[in-house]
Design an enzyme around this catalytic site. Structure first.
Site, PDB file in Angstrom:
ATOM      1  CG  PHE A  82      -1.854  -1.052   1.407  1.00 62.88           C
ATOM      2  CD1 PHE A  82      -3.094  -0.992   0.776  1.00 62.88           C
ATOM      3  CD2 PHE A  82      -1.570  -2.176   2.182  1.00 62.88           C
ATOM      4  CE1 PHE A  82      -4.017  -2.014   0.920  1.00 62.88           C
ATOM      5  CE2 PHE A  82      -2.487  -3.206   2.338  1.00 62.88           C
ATOM      6  CZ  PHE A  82      -3.715  -3.127   1.697  1.00 62.88           C
ATOM      7  CG  ASP A  83       1.068   5.868  -1.727  1.00 64.42           C
ATOM      8  OD1 ASP A  83       2.052   6.171  -1.028  1.00 64.42           O
ATOM      9  OD2 ASP A  83       0.364   6.715  -2.312  1.00 64.42           O
ATOM     10  N   GLY A  84       0.815   5.272   1.171  1.00 66.52           N
ATOM     11  CA  GLY A  84       0.204   5.863   2.367  1.00 66.52           C
ATOM     12  C   GLY A  84      -0.880   6.875   2.054  1.00 66.52           C
ATOM     13  CG  PHE A 144      -3.755  -1.271  -3.716  1.00 61.91           C
ATOM     14  CD1 PHE A 144      -4.796  -1.346  -4.639  1.00 61.91           C
ATOM     15  CD2 PHE A 144      -3.501  -2.384  -2.917  1.00 61.91           C
ATOM     16  CE1 PHE A 144      -5.571  -2.501  -4.760  1.00 61.91           C
ATOM     17  CE2 PHE A 144      -4.268  -3.550  -3.026  1.00 61.91           C
ATOM     18  CZ  PHE A 144      -5.300  -3.590  -3.961  1.00 61.91           C
ATOM     19  CG  ASP A 175      -2.178   8.884  -4.439  1.00 60.57           C
ATOM     20  OD1 ASP A 175      -2.365  10.103  -4.354  1.00 60.57           O
ATOM     21  OD2 ASP A 175      -1.141   8.333  -4.014  1.00 60.57           O
TER      22      ASP A 175
END
Length: 312
Positions: free
Chosen positions: A178-180, A291, A293
């Site tokens: 995961f990105d933060g 993942f 954004d």
């Protein structure tokens, strides 16, 4: 009037209780490589596409971007059931498709060919198939269609856009990165960064250090994944989770770690990249899905063959 949703239950797979299971919905173009068929659909229309699919119904489709991820969830289920045959909180996979059930036979046959444990195939004739996600208890939705993903996020379902790419199938255990900001966490700090630059964002983080960050679009999915992971000791866990964020560890890492602790979300490894490219570290982790954004990060992941999903 025909029912806009027709569900084919896979009787070869033990059906799961959606109130207990981690339900993941994937579209056919996310799990299989249907690029040629999709091109045919766009150029020649629905009927020609349906004819092609029916004529090739016994020819398995090649794996798509989310294929290895779905396969790895199956491995986790096996490990859970080994230690507790009555376990209910398993992964439950359903395929959501805009195909008619007739042209969907190829999809079902392909899943059977690869031994994928997909419990349901939902064939939806509505333009917006995401309205059925909540009724199936879906916790994560993966699609190759941006409008689908945006609609799902608007409906409060964790969702991400999968780009078709050649993927090297990594080995088990299931590895999720995961990105933060704007993925696990809200985009509040990102917005401060856009308006006030890095210095402003660092000051904001220091001032807010004791305050947990807001929830991002994938928090609910990550929490459910974490709940399954807690069934196992760290050495024996069939799931590994990672945080790979552009934040710097020194100035902006503390709040991220405190937020995860506050949520009770255990992450196996956290990498604070301080703006450096994520590709090299992802190449080392070899996740089943990543993942983020940021489209530049997705591109970097694709360049090293890592299956990626964009959270718009």
């Amino acid at each position: 009037m025909a029912d806009p949703e027709s569900t084919v239950v896979n009787t070869n797979v033990k059906q799961k209780d959606p109130s207990e299971a981690l339900v993941i919905a994937v579209t056919t173009r996310a799990i299989f490589n249907l690029e040629e068929e999709h091109k045919l659909y766009l150029e020649k229309g629905k009927e020609e596409y349906a004819r092609h699919q029916q004529a090739n119904q016994d020819k398995p489709l090649p794996p798509g971007t989310a294929f290895a991820f779905i396969q790895a969830t199956q491995y986790v289920n096996e490990k859970i059931l080994e230690s507790n045959p009555a376990a209910k909180d398993l992964f439950d996979i359903l395929v959501l498709s805009n195909n008619s059930p007739e042209s969907g036979v190829r999809i079902i046959n392909s899943a059977k060919h690869y031994g994928l444990e997909i419990s349901k195939f939902c064939f939806v004739s509505d333009e917006d198939s995401t309205q059925y996600l909540k009724s199936h208890g879906v916790k994560l939705f993966l699609s190759a269609d941006r409008i689908d993903v945006c609609n799902a996020l608007r409906r409060g379902v964790s969702a991400a856009l999968v780009f078709q790419q050649e993927v090297q199938a990594p080995s088990t255990p299931l590895r999720v990165v995961f990105d933060g900001d704007a993925v696990l966490f809200s985009s509040e700090t990102d917005q401060v960064f856009q308006e006030q630059g890095l210095e402003g964002a660092v000051q904001y983080e220091r001032a807010m250090e004791a305050v947990p960050m807001g929830e991002g679009p994938l928090k609910a999915f990550a929490m459910h994944l974490g709940k399954i992971r807690k069934k196992f000791s760290q050495e024996k866990s069939p799931i590994r989770t990672y945080l790979v964020t552009a934040r710097s560890g020194r100035d902006m890492g503390i709040r991220a770690i405190k937020t995860l602790r506050e949520w009770g979300l255990a992450i196996d490894e956290a990498f604070f990249m301080d703006g450096a490219p994520k590709g090299p570290i992802l190449a080392q982790i070899q996740p089943h899905i990543f993942f983020d954004d940021g489209l530049h990060n997705i591109q970097g992941a694709q360049d090293v063959g890592v299956p990626s999903a964009w959270v718009p």
